[in-house]
Design a protein around this motif. Sequence first.
Motif, PDB file in Angstrom:
ATOM      1  N   TYR A  42      58.065  64.520 102.911  1.00  0.00           N
ATOM      2  CA  TYR A  42      58.454  63.132 102.885  1.00  0.00           C
ATOM      3  C   TYR A  42      59.593  63.025 101.791  1.00  0.00           C
ATOM      4  N   TRP A  43      60.543  62.009 101.947  1.00  0.00           N
ATOM      5  CA  TRP A  43      61.223  61.626 100.681  1.00  0.00           C
ATOM      6  C   TRP A  43      60.172  60.903  99.705  1.00  0.00           C
ATOM      7  N   GLU A  64      68.303  62.935  98.344  1.00  0.00           N
ATOM      8  CA  GLU A  64      68.145  62.057  99.523  1.00  0.00           C
ATOM      9  C   GLU A  64      69.307  61.726 100.037  1.00  0.00           C
ATOM     10  N   MET A 123      62.793  71.538 107.045  1.00  0.00           N
ATOM     11  CA  MET A 123      61.708  70.689 107.998  1.00  0.00           C
ATOM     12  C   MET A 123      61.785  71.385 109.247  1.00  0.00           C
ATOM     13  N   ARG A 170      60.773  51.213  95.600  1.00  0.00           N
ATOM     14  CA  ARG A 170      60.886  52.609  95.531  1.00  0.00           C
ATOM     15  C   ARG A 170      62.165  52.997  94.430  1.00  0.00           C
ATOM     16  N   TRP A 190      65.723  55.794 101.320  1.00  0.00           N
ATOM     17  CA  TRP A 190      64.498  55.920 102.231  1.00  0.00           C
ATOM     18  C   TRP A 190      63.532  55.055 101.536  1.00  0.00           C
ATOM     19  N   GLU A 238      63.000  59.387 108.758  1.00  0.00           N
ATOM     20  CA  GLU A 238      63.313  60.352 107.651  1.00  0.00           C
ATOM     21  C   GLU A 238      63.370  61.863 107.850  1.00  0.00           C
TER      22      GLU A 238
END
Lengths: 346, 346
Positions: free
Chosen positions: A166-167, A285, A298, B18, B167, B285
């Motif tokens: 995951y980011w 990202e 992924m 974030r 994200w 994501e």
Amino acid sequence: MESAIPPHLQTTRSRHKRVPDDYQPPYPSFVARYKPNVDRVVMAYFGVQYRGAVPLAATEALAEIDRRLVAADAPSHRDRAHYVDQAGYANEVSVAYWDDVARFDAWFEPAREAWTGTRREGIGTFIEVLRPAVARHETLFSSLGRPEGVAVIADGMSGEVQEHAYWGGMRDRIPLSQTDAMAPGGNPELVRDGARLRVVAHDNLCLIRSGQDWSDTEASERKLYLDDVEPVLREGMDFLRDDGLAIGCYVNRYMRVLGADGSISEKSYGQSWWRSLAALERWAESHPTHVRIFGAAMKYLSTLGPSAKLRLYHEVTVAAADEQFFEYLNCHPKTGMLAAVETVTA
Amino acid sequence: MESAIPPHLQTTRSRHKRVPDDYQPPYPSFVARYKPNVDRVVMAYFGVQYRGAVPLAATEALAEIDRRLVAADAPSHRDRAHYVDQAGYANEVSVAYWDDVARFDAWFEPAREAWTGTRREGIGTFIEVLRPAVARHETLFSSLGRPEGVAVIADGMSGEVQEHAYWGGMRDRIPLSQTDAMAPGGNPELVRDGARLRVVAHDNLCLIRSGQDWSDTEASERKLYLDDVEPVLREGMDFLRDDGLAIGCYVNRYMRVLGADGSISEKSYGQSWWRSLAALERWAESHPTHVRIFGAAMKYLSTLGPSAKLRLYHEVTVAAADEQFFEYLNCHPKTGMLAAVETVTA
């Protein structure tokens, strides 16, 4: 499932991780585990730079560093890689890893004098060193059985860890992220010491080594990697090399690992210096090439899982100002962290 | 540049956002701004469901809700959309928005009795309502000048906000994220009340309405959206509709907005109910279709910026348990939140 942060580095959080406690990653990944008494590691890059045919001085320099890298207080692991930089210079970079700073210190001073203390005809030399506290450092591996880079000097590998796929996983794996935003402080500055140029960077400078090993892939998996994945990776690496500065990437080297006999192996890695972990996160990202790579990985790893033969890994460090050392001798002005400071005149 | 969180909802954080404070998004986006005295909004979805040709009862039901939606204490804004669900039923969904809970309460009880209190021949009806505190809610718009959904009842739009194009931006725009992980609590349960079926969901259930408006696009931009973007979006929407439950998406409706005269417009939106904001984040994501959409939108909006004619927006709510209401009459058992509870027998 275990945390990427080892128990002895877990602390009361003032900053949350990005996923809930019941998060389950879609495929397994692993991290290097050091013995709990290892509080610091050292990663030291020694580069030699030249243009055109290999000068005798380069061969001699490489032979000398090779001798030193197996002498007293030598590193626990090393490898060598090659790349041609944006100015058309060939660079051969030896990277060495220690898990004992005292041993490194004993080894380093004469090695440094030999490497960047004496100008050699027709070549440039450089040294880039981090010596981070382990709380400022993380690794990630897509499979077990073949550690690379700093993980070779670790005690072993973890079981499946939670904080990946995951980011934000990269940040969440760094123990210091439990309590610290790791914001960058200041700007890189140039220090002239005769012909030697040193760069004093800043707090929370970030280094990533991100590697690929396709030596075990066969047939369709090999073709998929070489035809579909590698060109996209290269595009992203080229972007960072040529246009990275505007987004906080000071340096990017996309290198081919060399075998012990100097032959080209089927391993590569990108090594890049960043203004901050946040800048690296934003690029990873949002840049189309990296998003594509992440998406492909992924999908790939979710499908093949442990049976994938392509091996991916990385190591990321967010270094305190006093954990860094950059020194360049007779290199072109866009070499390494020299590219991050104002124009350097000879 | 302003925060998506309005000043009167900013609070001392126990949870960090974030991105660092100096983060600069690569293109502009905007959020709806309510008057500071609006502490709660209401979004109420009224669906009618049938198979095959439009039954007389459906026409009558729609006419009746239309009358009610303009009567005393009526909503400040409403629209209607259409879709065919995974069981092959047509659904027409009217959504209405209030910014005054007392007005909604005065309006709702008779409307509810009329909509799900009386069985009509050949159709099912359902009601799905959230009445979130504004701190549990966020919006995002790619352009100004044409608010949609809940933003129509807002006081206006913000200037350019910081928390987007990365994200985690969705979470960071929700004021409650400053202090709360918004973790889900419990599982949806079915409550039978004669023929009426109610679903009592759980704390921190999440709703997203994510809309697209291509009515202003011309020539190449229109072609790009319809040929390259929409099919990928549809693929993602279909995945959520058919296979979402395993990843925490209870319901997904990808609907076409209808004009006042019932004609099909050049606007669509996906409406989906999620077990948690975290589940929505993970899908967004990591699912290839959404990652591709996000990447395409990033590239597109970074290039065209305010000159893009495609309009994108969304509204997201993470609702407390007592802010939710789900009621179904004579609908098939996979309708809406009924799909989230154990098998429903007639």
